[in-house]
Enzyme design. Structure first.
Site, short mmCIF file in Angstrom:
data_model
loop_
_atom_site.label_atom_id
_atom_site.label_comp_id
_atom_site.label_asym_id
_atom_site.label_seq_id
_atom_site.Cartn_x
_atom_site.Cartn_y
_atom_site.Cartn_z
N GLY A 276 26.85 -33.13 -0.17
CA GLY A 276 27.21 -34.41 0.41
C GLY A 276 26.42 -35.55 -0.18
N ASP A 277 26.52 -36.69 0.48
CA ASP A 277 25.88 -37.93 0.06
C ASP A 277 25.12 -38.47 1.26
OD1 ASP A 277 25.18 -40.53 -0.59
OD2 ASP A 277 27.15 -41.09 -1.38
N PHE A 278 23.79 -38.50 1.18
CA PHE A 278 23.03 -38.89 2.37
C PHE A 278 23.18 -40.36 2.72
CE2 PHE A 278 19.31 -38.01 -0.72
CZ PHE A 278 19.42 -39.23 -1.37
N ASP B 292 22.42 -31.57 -0.71
CA ASP B 292 22.23 -32.29 -1.96
C ASP B 292 23.61 -32.56 -2.57
OD1 ASP B 292 21.05 -33.39 -4.36
OD2 ASP B 292 19.30 -32.13 -3.98
N HIS C 211 11.08 -42.43 -1.98
CA HIS C 211 10.41 -43.25 -2.99
C HIS C 211 11.35 -43.66 -4.13
CE1 HIS C 211 8.89 -40.27 -6.34
NE2 HIS C 211 10.13 -40.01 -6.02
#
Length: 352
Positions: A241-243, A215, A261
């Site tokens: 991190g950054d997905f 996250d 969503h």
């Protein structure tokens, strides 16, 4: 003569149906009044003040620093909807509904009420018509930023939001664990895992597995604190991190609850593609989102889909839409599991 009586009966029945329909429409129109009343009562901690027994309106007003006659009218309105119960002498006591709005009960929905009915949503929904005219999601045009940046700049609201997500997870995780077998997996990567309670539950259901909570950095730090005394924490790696840039490699199960969503298809595809690049051979992907039903079926999903349109520009999806999205990211839909909750479990694997 008989025909005249039949006509009168039909007219009377039609009038009764119209009156019933009018009452239903009036309830819909005034629905946001009750929603806001619940949000304010939760913010003022009225349900917490009633935890030890009935109290009168003057006492509650003093404890909540409010104007007693005005507070009484709020409490009376809530009692009329069953949220509280009014007793003689302008006294009020808790109900099963108000107990769910306390801070200290399992399954509390207090933070959810404050988040979902507070300024972020309330102001954004006020601009729904602009979204319908332009296609731009209302939160962005209302606050001139996205929800996640806004929450970073308002850490108190961010903490309430994270607590809300945790409490909702507590309610739904049993249904998820009942519907899906997590025992075969050895490395479970929970993307956007929040405070980590769902990952903890999955690891408890799969004692041989290790987990990765992935996250944003500030959320990961919160999760470390929430989980520090949990036995399962010894099996959890915390990865900030950054997905959209990349995700933890080597998982044989990747899970996302209420992540896709939040995003339109282009962004959701990028997240899924980043998973596809690094997933272990034979790995599975679980998308824990609502799966929209056929048209005209009473279901919470279409309203949540509208909320996503307003708040994030994202969407809920049908099974066919999930299949298309997964295919576009190099994955293949295996199965959709239903649960005893609003969530469905969309299971995918790498396409050959």
């Amino acid at each position: 003569m008989a025909t005249g009586i039949a006509v009168q009966r039909n007219a009377s029945e039609a009038a009764q149906e119209q009156q019933a329909a009018a009452q239903q429409v009036l309830g819909i129109i005034s629905g946001f009044w009750l929603s806001r009343a619940v949000q304010v009562a939760a913010t003022l901690e009225i349900p917490d003040l009633l935890a030890d027994g009935p109290r009168d309106a003057n006492d509650l007003a003093a404890a909540s620093r409010t104007h007693a006659p005005s507070l009484y009218r709020l409490l009376r309105a809530l009692a009329s909807a069953g949220v509280l119960r009014e007793l003689p002498g302008q006294c009020f006591e808790a109900t099963a509904l108000s107990n769910l709005l306390r801070k200290d009960v399992p399954g509390s929905m207090r933070s959810t009420a404050i988040t979902e009915l507070g300024l972020m949503h309330y102001a954004s929904w006020g601009n729904l018509i602009d979204t319908l005219r332009t296609g731009d999601y209302a939160f962005q045009t209302t606050f001139q930023t996205d929800p996640w940046t806004y929450l970073k700049g308002h850490p108190e609201l961010g903490a309430i939001f994270n607590d809300s997500m945790t409490n909702v997870t507590k309610v739904m995780q049993r249904a998820i664990l009942e519907a899906y077998d997590f025992s075969p997996y050895r490395k479970i990567v929970d993307l956007g895992g929040g405070q980590g309670l769902l990952l903890k539950a999955m690891l408890e259901a799969s004692p041989q597995a290790r987990g990765v909570l992935f996250d944003a950095p500030q959320v990961v730090e919160q999760a470390r604190q929430v989980l520090r005394d949990e036995p399962a924490a010894e099996r959890i790696e915390f990865d900030a991190g950054d997905f959209f840039q990349g995700v933890t490699a080597g998982g044989d199960l990747y899970t996302m609850k209420w992540i896709l969503h939040d995003w339109a298809d282009a962004e959701s595809r990028l997240i899924l593609q980043n998973i596809r690049k690094v997933m272990a051979p034979g790995a599975r992907v679980l998308v824990l989102d609502m799966v929209l039903p056929e048209p005209n079926v009473p279901d919470f999903g279409p309203m949540m889909d509208l909320n996503m349109l307003v708040m994030t520009g994202g969407r809920e999806r049908t099974e066919a839409e999930f299949a298309d999205l997964l295919t576009s990211a190099g994955l293949r839909l295996r199965r959709v599991y239903t649960t005893k909750s609003p969530l469905g479990i969309v299971e995918a694997e790498a396409a050959e």
